[in-house]
Design an enzyme around this catalytic site. Structure first.
Site: not given
Ligand code: GLA
Length: 669
Positions: A116, A155, A313, A363
């Site tokens: 990304r 971010e 976050e 995960f």
């Protein structure tokens, strides 16, 4: 103490929610999502952050049906949306047709599609596409009743803080021309008489790409400044589109304030953010990670200028990107959340709402885990929603501190450059060491920029303020004259803004204030430990310092500098200026801070607590105070209080027990 920054439109009380990525799920799951969000008390979700490729599967062809439905359903359920510009990761068609927008590393590696953030922020073409997507989003959803906040990109600079592409080279030259005006001025500022580096025109200048040896340090420092500015410029351009289309909706982006994020000078971004949002992740390997968390939260409050901010976050439990990812223990997620609230966050959000089934973050914990509702994580998610509802009255109250720690990103960049007395100096470690000493003493601090108004502080600490302007050094000196205890630590005041040494002895800019003169640094080898005259160890750094008016508070007891001062103090006006010319052990640092705090008349917020019990107060405009007590230790803590405990709704008078691992918030009377 009314907040001066806007708040997500239509969200009452404390913000609660997380990143919501419905594009990863079929419709039936999305329907369940809304039900579960209501059950948990969620009132804000960040949507469409990584949805560009789903929303625009082919250039110019849009598929908004799914997002329309998600927005409508959330709106009907009373859940507000922080809608993203969807520009955080360009879709594959874009990088395939225009590989020239990809970012490039220092050594020339092109970072490709497949992860990304694969864009060069200086690429005019990428910017054009991002602006277009932003406008499309704003025009489609600007009037939607669920829209509460714009979330620009994501971010910024997280994976690519520095891009060395040809686009970056062009933009860097423009930035330098604006800064210096002429090539002569740049040559002077960069000291290019050294190593045949003289430039004849701006066209010859490049980013500090991999070179045979140390690239010019002034160039490196300017490239760091430029790179931070360049990300901010991109933010501004997207924000301006949003402001134009939806002036009624505030705009933000999620910062990454922590001891790990070095490259964005967030203090310089503050004025451009309608409200400050931060992302923070606990360091799993740190048994006392709550201290670094608290420092990051104080830093977020500093960037927000003391106004309420949003934790955009954090994680309900383990993350997926640290070497060993630890699940949070009982009560830990609640304590983490409340530590942010105690330090000024009026919003607690997570990455992410529902744990992914596929992809690199499967995960990473979430509010709805793989295991579904019959899990501790889900119970904790629901319980936190109730807790934050009970804390609604806290919204808008403020944290007041009498101690300030100066944080300066250019000094972080500059002090860690290559070719220095030591390569082992880590600015962020120094910050955290000092912060920890205050934490252990139970003394709250503000983290402030070097140009902050220092007038309200009794104790001001500037660790390793390597590069400093005359006027900022003067402001610290004035604070000392006006009565503050000012503490400067080693490798401060060494250079000017261009990384030119201030001549005549170190620590140049602070020599007069501190009344000392250092003639030479004596960097210590790894594992080389020396001792001070109180028997305490110190490492990393020492220097040969002459007293020129100051008194020695600690001297060296051994080594080549035996008998020379290591810590000094100079009385000036109503206050004093301390110089800590080494790195004392944690214990010695704590006793030094205790001594300086006593001189400043600064005391712990609640005296007598166990060192792993965090106590912070928020002050409301009407005089009400809220005392947060977070017990990170494994034993019960008794606190003397009077008022109402908000989490349980019980009256708390006299000796109140906060059990091991538990948290309490007392509205004090
Ligand atoms: C960052 C990003 C999120 C997610 C989390 C994982 O904060 O913004 O998209 O990747 O990290 O911790």
């Amino acid at each position: 103490m009314t907040a001066s920054r806007p708040w997500p439109v239509g969200v009452e009380g404390i913000v609660y929610g997380g990143d919501y990525n419905p594009e990863q799920w079929p419709r039936e799951v999305r329907l369940e999502d809304v039900e579960l969000m209501r059950e948990a008390g969620v009132n804000l979700v960040s949507v469409a952050i990584f949805a560009w490729a789903t929303l625009e599967p082919r250039e110019g062809e849009y598929d908004f049906a799914w997002l329309d439905e998600v927005m409508d359903r959330l709106g009907e359920a009373g859940i507000k949306v922080a809608l993203a510009t969807a520009t955080a990761s360009p879709p594959p068609w874009l990088t395939r047709h225009h590989p020239e927008i990809l970012p490039v590393t220092e050594d020339g590696t092109v970072l490709g599609q497949g992860g990304r953030q694969s864009y060069a922020v200086s690429s005019p073409l990428f910017r054009e596409y991002a602006l277009r997507m932003t406008r499309v989003m704003a025009e489609r959803y600007g009037e939607h009743p669920a829209l509460a906040l714009w979330h620009v990109d994501n971010e910024l600079g997280c994976h690519v803080p520095h891009d060395y592409s040809d686009h970056a080279a062009v933009a860097f030259r423009t930035w330098l021309e604006r800064r210096y005006g002429t090539i002569e001025a740049l040559n002077e500022a960069w000291g290019t008489a050294f190593w045949s580096q003289r430039y004849d025109t701006f066209h010859e200048i490049l980013p500090p790409r991999a070179a045979p040896t140390y690239p010019n340090p002034s160039q490196q420092l300017d490239f760091a400044r430029f790179s931070s500015d360049e990300l901010l410029t991109h933010y501004r351009a997207l924000r301006d589109v949003l402001r134009e289309v939806t002036p009624q909706i505030p705009t933000t982006t999620n910062l990454m304030l922590s001891s790990a994020t070095k490259w964005m000078d967030y203090f310089s971004w503050a004025d451009d953010l309608d409200l400050v949002a931060n992302d923070h992740y606990l360091i799993a390997a740190d048994p006392r990670g709550q201290i670094e968390l608290a420092m990051a939260a104080d830093l977020a409050r500093g960037v927000a200028g003391g106004d309420p901010w949003i934790l955009m976050e954090h994680s309900t439990s383990a993350v997926n990107w640290q070497p060993r990812n630890r699940a949070k223990g009982p009560g830990e997620m609640l304590r983490n959340s409340l530590s942010h609230v105690a330090r000024g966050a009026d919003g607690i959000m997570f990455f992410q709402w529902r744990q992914s089934k596929a992809g690199a973050e499967k995960f990473h914990s979430a509010m709805v885990p793989h295991g579904g509702r019959d899990t501790d994580v889900w119970q904790n998610t629901v319980a936190l929603g109730r807790t934050l509802e009970a804390l609604a009255p806290v919204h808008g109250s403020r944290v007041l501190s009498r101690v300030a720690i100066v944080v300066d990103y250019p000094s972080w960049w500059g002090s860690e450059l290559d070719s220095h007395p030591t390569q082992s100096l880590r600015y962020n470690e120094e910050l955290l060491r000092w912060y920890t000493a205050f934490w252990d003493l139970g003394i709250g601090v503000d983290m402030v920029p070097v140009d902050a108004d220092l007038s309200g502080y009794e104790l001001i600490l500037a660790p390793t303020l390597y590069t400093v302007r005359d006027e900022d050094a003067e402001r610290l000196a004035a604070a000392a004259r006006d009565g503050a205890q000012v503490v400067i630590t080693f490798f401060s005041g060494i250079v000017d803004e261009n990384d030119h040494v201030r001549l005549g002895g170190y620590p140049g800019a602070f020599r007069d204030l501190l009344e000392v003169r250092t003639e030479e640094f004596y960097a210590l080898q790894e594992d080389e430990v020396r001792h001070l005259d109180d028997g305490s160890p110190a490492d990393l750094w020492s220097e040969k310092t002459h007293l020129e008016g100051a008194e020695a508070v600690r001297t060296w007891a051994d080594g080549p500098l035996r008998g020379w001062p290591a810590v000094t103090r100079a009385v000036t006006g109503e206050g004093a200026a301390w110089y800590v010319a080494t790195r004392p052990s944690a214990e010695a640092l704590e006793s030094l801070v205790e001594e300086i705090a006593a001189a400043a008349g600064v005391e712990p917020s609640v005296p007598g607590l166990h060192r792993d019990v965090e106590a912070v107060r928020r002050f409301a405009e009407d005089g009400t105070t809220y005392l947060f007590v977070l017990n990170h230790s494994d034993r019960d803590q008794v606190v003397q209080v009077s008022g109402q405990e908000l989490l349980s709704g019980t009256d708390a008078g006299g000796a109140f027990t906060v059990h091991a691992g538990a948290a309490a918030v007392i509205r004090e009377s």
